[in-house]
Design a protein around this motif. Sequence first.
Motif, PDB file in Angstrom:
ATOM      1  N   ALA A 124     -20.843 -40.444 -18.080  1.00 19.91           N
ATOM      2  CA  ALA A 124     -20.456 -39.077 -18.436  1.00 19.91           C
ATOM      3  C   ALA A 124     -21.377 -38.036 -17.802  1.00 19.91           C
ATOM      4  O   ALA A 124     -21.114 -36.833 -17.918  1.00 19.91           O
ATOM      5  CB  ALA A 124     -20.437 -38.911 -19.951  1.00 19.91           C
ATOM      6  N   LYS A 125     -22.455 -38.469 -17.175  1.00 15.42           N
ATOM      7  CA  LYS A 125     -23.364 -37.593 -16.420  1.00 15.42           C
ATOM      8  C   LYS A 125     -23.877 -36.422 -17.260  1.00 15.42           C
ATOM      9  O   LYS A 125     -23.983 -35.285 -16.787  1.00 15.42           O
ATOM     10  CB  LYS A 125     -22.683 -37.083 -15.156  1.00 15.42           C
ATOM     11  CG  LYS A 125     -22.255 -38.201 -14.214  1.00 15.42           C
ATOM     12  CD  LYS A 125     -21.537 -37.667 -12.993  1.00 15.42           C
ATOM     13  CE  LYS A 125     -21.089 -38.813 -12.088  1.00 15.42           C
ATOM     14  NZ  LYS A 125     -20.332 -38.342 -10.911  1.00 15.42           N
ATOM     15  N   GLY A 126     -24.148 -36.727 -18.520  1.00 15.24           N
ATOM     16  CA  GLY A 126     -24.703 -35.710 -19.395  1.00 15.24           C
ATOM     17  C   GLY A 126     -23.679 -34.775 -20.010  1.00 15.24           C
ATOM     18  O   GLY A 126     -24.034 -33.853 -20.758  1.00 15.24           O
ATOM     19  N   GLY A 127     -22.409 -35.000 -19.695  1.00 16.11           N
ATOM     20  CA  GLY A 127     -21.351 -34.139 -20.224  1.00 16.11           C
ATOM     21  C   GLY A 127     -20.961 -34.494 -21.654  1.00 16.11           C
ATOM     22  O   GLY A 127     -21.614 -35.318 -22.313  1.00 16.11           O
ATOM     23  N   TYR A 128     -19.897 -33.875 -22.116  1.00 11.75           N
ATOM     24  CA  TYR A 128     -19.405 -34.116 -23.476  1.00 11.75           C
ATOM     25  C   TYR A 128     -18.351 -35.222 -23.457  1.00 11.75           C
ATOM     26  O   TYR A 128     -17.461 -35.230 -22.599  1.00 11.75           O
ATOM     27  CB  TYR A 128     -18.800 -32.844 -24.062  1.00 11.75           C
ATOM     28  CG  TYR A 128     -19.815 -31.743 -24.264  1.00 11.75           C
ATOM     29  CD1 TYR A 128     -20.593 -31.690 -25.411  1.00 11.75           C
ATOM     30  CD2 TYR A 128     -20.007 -30.758 -23.289  1.00 11.75           C
ATOM     31  CE1 TYR A 128     -21.540 -30.678 -25.592  1.00 11.75           C
ATOM     32  CE2 TYR A 128     -20.946 -29.753 -23.455  1.00 11.75           C
ATOM     33  CZ  TYR A 128     -21.707 -29.726 -24.607  1.00 11.75           C
ATOM     34  OH  TYR A 128     -22.642 -28.738 -24.776  1.00 11.75           O
TER      35      TYR A 128
END
Length: 393
Positions: A48-52
Amino acid sequence: MYIIHNGKVITEEEIIDGYAVVVEGEIIQELIPEEEVVNYQNVERIDAKGGYISPGFIDIHSDYIETIASPRPTSMMDFNISLREAEKILISHGITTMFHSLSFYREDVFTHKPMRYPENVQRLVDAIDATHNELHLIRHRLHARFEIDNIDGVDRLVRNIEDNKVHLLSFMDHTPGQGQYRNLEIYSKTLQGYRDLTDEDVQTIIAERQNSEFMTIEEIKEIVDIAIAKGIAVASHDDDDSKKLELVKAFGTTISEFPITLDVAKKAKEMGLQTIVGAPNVLLGGSHSGNLSATEAIDHNCVSILCSDYYPAALLHAIFDLSEKHGNDLHQMFMMVTLNPAKAVRIDDELGSIRAGKRADILIIERMDDGYPMLTNTMVNGALITTTNYRIK
């Protein structure tokens, strides 16, 4: 099996870091601490690469399909093609369950669109119903919006309810002088914006509309009873005073769509009704018809649900605007497009949140440097539907 990790998970209670979501088949199996991800072998990992990591959006009021099916007032496309093309757009905005809001009018005085002729509405109802047994990208459901002067359409509505083709029912009254069009000047300008009418023409239409024959309260109650017996939630539309709220609640109505004023919205919430406002209203900074500001109502904590109304892209952007520009709790904003609408239409046993045992409808939302929300992955029923890769060159 999928493991979605390295993101902030939107749970029913809060937004949490340091956890990953395990999906097997169509179902969310569990949430695990991030450090346990390495213990899983032969799985597909989605970063998710730090996303939500959010539940899929559930939109319970949108007539957007009319725009796709009838891009010009006198042009109608094949309805099966329209649904297939619409779902490509809807999934790109994070909408994994759409309640297409079709209007059952006696007469549409604004546009006279062939799309709203009863026979064409029924064809689209049938096309939506057919998707349940066909390949599709998202869940297509029907929100039947019934105008209370459509006396001749009652039998058709009841047949659709009894045939399990209706998943949400609302009653509308667009009579000039009350509800959405309580301001006759706005009603007149709206009419003349759609059609080439003189002031005299407008006055004639207003008089005809105000003297129409309407369904009786008893007739409305009979249909509500049929819907409730089928497990269908019932909504009221454009509530403009507390007496109307009391009346519709006595019928068994549980949803108030687009309350006209802040006082009515507060009263609806106080009475335990789920309240809906439009996400486009948030982005525009107010109602296009001069009624309640969605942002103001949310600031006063009297809104349960956001819908896209007519602009699907608005849901994703409104969530972040409401949080970052107006100071609302981000988790609660996500709930207004996920769990709350699921509860309102009674599908929260399967959808609307990231919880073990529920259907795996999941979004990954990253942010550009300027804050623009990027929807990079969508999953419906455990199937990875889209992966979007933003690039510079």
